[in-house]
Design an enzyme around this catalytic site. Structure first.
Site, short mmCIF file in Angstrom:
data_model
loop_
_atom_site.label_atom_id
_atom_site.label_comp_id
_atom_site.label_asym_id
_atom_site.label_seq_id
_atom_site.Cartn_x
_atom_site.Cartn_y
_atom_site.Cartn_z
CB CYS A 103 -0.97 -0.05 1.19
SG CYS A 103 -2.35 1.09 1.04
CG HIS A 212 -3.11 -3.69 3.57
ND1 HIS A 212 -2.20 -2.96 4.30
CD2 HIS A 212 -3.76 -2.80 2.78
CE1 HIS A 212 -2.31 -1.67 3.98
NE2 HIS A 212 -3.25 -1.55 3.06
CD GLU A 214 -0.30 -5.44 6.13
OE1 GLU A 214 -0.29 -6.03 5.03
OE2 GLU A 214 -0.56 -4.22 6.25
#
Lengths: 249, 127
Positions: A103, A212, A214
């Site tokens: 991002c 994302h 994570e």
């Protein structure tokens, strides 16, 4: 890893004991702790790095996490690019060290010219936050080698300036050289050229993407999957992939 | 013979010519400014401009068929704008102030003093 921590979905990569992966925090970074947790869940040690520190502390790989570094003033990622830590990242990346930009981290990588193109505001002008399906187009990079080409994965997407743009020649080069790593599956969420969600450099060690990984690393906190609500852990494969690439480097 | 005025005995500087060097930064005329203008490249769809052009007709401004939104930077220097300062501003414009992938630097120029000091003869339109 303690017995009480959730077991990663992927098999731990043998021989990766002691792998150290840095996570850089800029003023305005939001997802550094999530990235560090994802790294720990994959079996590696997460090392906190500070933007103003020129040393990368001998880490084996670096993650540039998401957020709004410097408030996205000027352009997303534009000011972070000149942080002392980024000078070290650019040098290390050119030497082959794996670097993942998520991002805002992807935006920093384009501003630093480690990846081509740029991000502008979403074509519909709204912030978007959703579970996003993507197709893995390149499963040979440092961060995607445990996926298979053509695999559909789902991880969260959340951004305002997520529209990937580049001139036609650059886009043709990316396609021709197999450097499109991820493409949005289904509806294009932000107007990105050719549905591109993530790209890599010619060497395959630097990867940037808008969604994302994570945030999809442990059951109970990820996107929906076939196994049920919030069960998706597709993001963990990014981090086990890089451990695999470090072993085989 | 000096004409007395209420503050004639004050130590405050009265005009630019009587300012000692350490106070010159207080005088608008001694602050040089370089204006840098950056616009999105023509081939890049400008979502912000698109939103603005959509809003104009709702206020009755039906004359405008397109809007592109760019950025204007005012760089201040202590003293005059020299050719070296302009060259540095040009360098800053292409390295930090713009991203050549999506933007063009359309102008790097010294600002007219009246343009930016707030002492212009005309009041801002709409004030």
């Amino acid at each position: 890893m303690s017995a009480t921590e959730p077991t990663p979905a992927a098999t731990p990569v043998p021989g990766t004991d002691g792998a150290r992966i840095g996570v850089i925090t800029f003023p305005g970074t939001l997802d550094d702790r999530d990235a560090a947790r994802a790294i720990r869940l994959s079996g590696a040690e997460a090392v906190s790095l500070w933007h103003a520190d020129a040393s990368l502390q001998d880490v084996d790989a670096v993650v540039l996490p998401g957020g709004f570094s410097y408030g996205d003033y000027l352009r997303a990622g534009a000011i972070s690019r000149f942080a002392p830590a980024m000078t070290a990242v650019v040098d290390a990346a050119k030497g082959g060290m794996p670097v993942l930009g998520i991002c805002n981290g992807f935006q920093v990588l384009t501003e630093a010219h480690l990846l081509p193109g740029s991000m502008v505001k979403n074509d519909h002008l709204h912030f978007v936050c959703r579970e996003q399906s993507m197709i893995v187009e390149n499963a040979r990079t440092a961060w995607t080698n445990e996926f298979r080409r053509g695999q559909q994965i789902k991880i969260p997407l959340k951004n305002q300036d997520g529209q990937f743009v580049a001139d036609e020649r650059t886009l043709d080069e990316l396609e021709g050289e197999g450097r499109v790593v991820f493409r949005y599956d289904g509806e294009n969420p932000n107007g990105s050229r050719r549905d591109i969600a993530g790209i890599t450099n010619d060497r395959g060690n630097v990867v940037g993407l808008m969604p994302h990984p994570e945030h999809a690393v442990e059951p109970g906190f990820g996107p929906a999957s076939a196994a049920g609500p919030r069960s998706g852990v597709d993001g963990l494969t990014f981090f086990t992939s890089v451990l695999s690439s470090l072993v085989h480097a | 013979m000096r004409v007395l005025s209420p503050d004639a005995d004050s130590e405050a500087p009265r005009s630019a010519s009587r300012l000692s060097p350490e106070f010159r930064h207080l005088q608008g005329a001694f602050v040089g400014r370089v204006v840098v203008e950056v616009m999105p490249k023509p081939e890049i769809l400008d979502p912000q401009g698109k939103a603005v052009v959509g809003a104009l007709p709702r206020l009755g401004f039906t004359q405008f068929s397109g809007v592109r939104q760019g950025k204007r930077f005012e760089l201040e220097v202590d003293g005059e704008v020299t050719p070296e300062i302009l060259a540095a501003a040009q360098e800053a414009a292409v390295t930090l102030l713009s991203n050549p992938v999506i933007e063009d630097v359309v102008s790097v120029a010294e600002a007219e003093p009246a343009e930016v000091t707030g002492e212009a003869s005309g009041a801002p339109v709409g004030a």
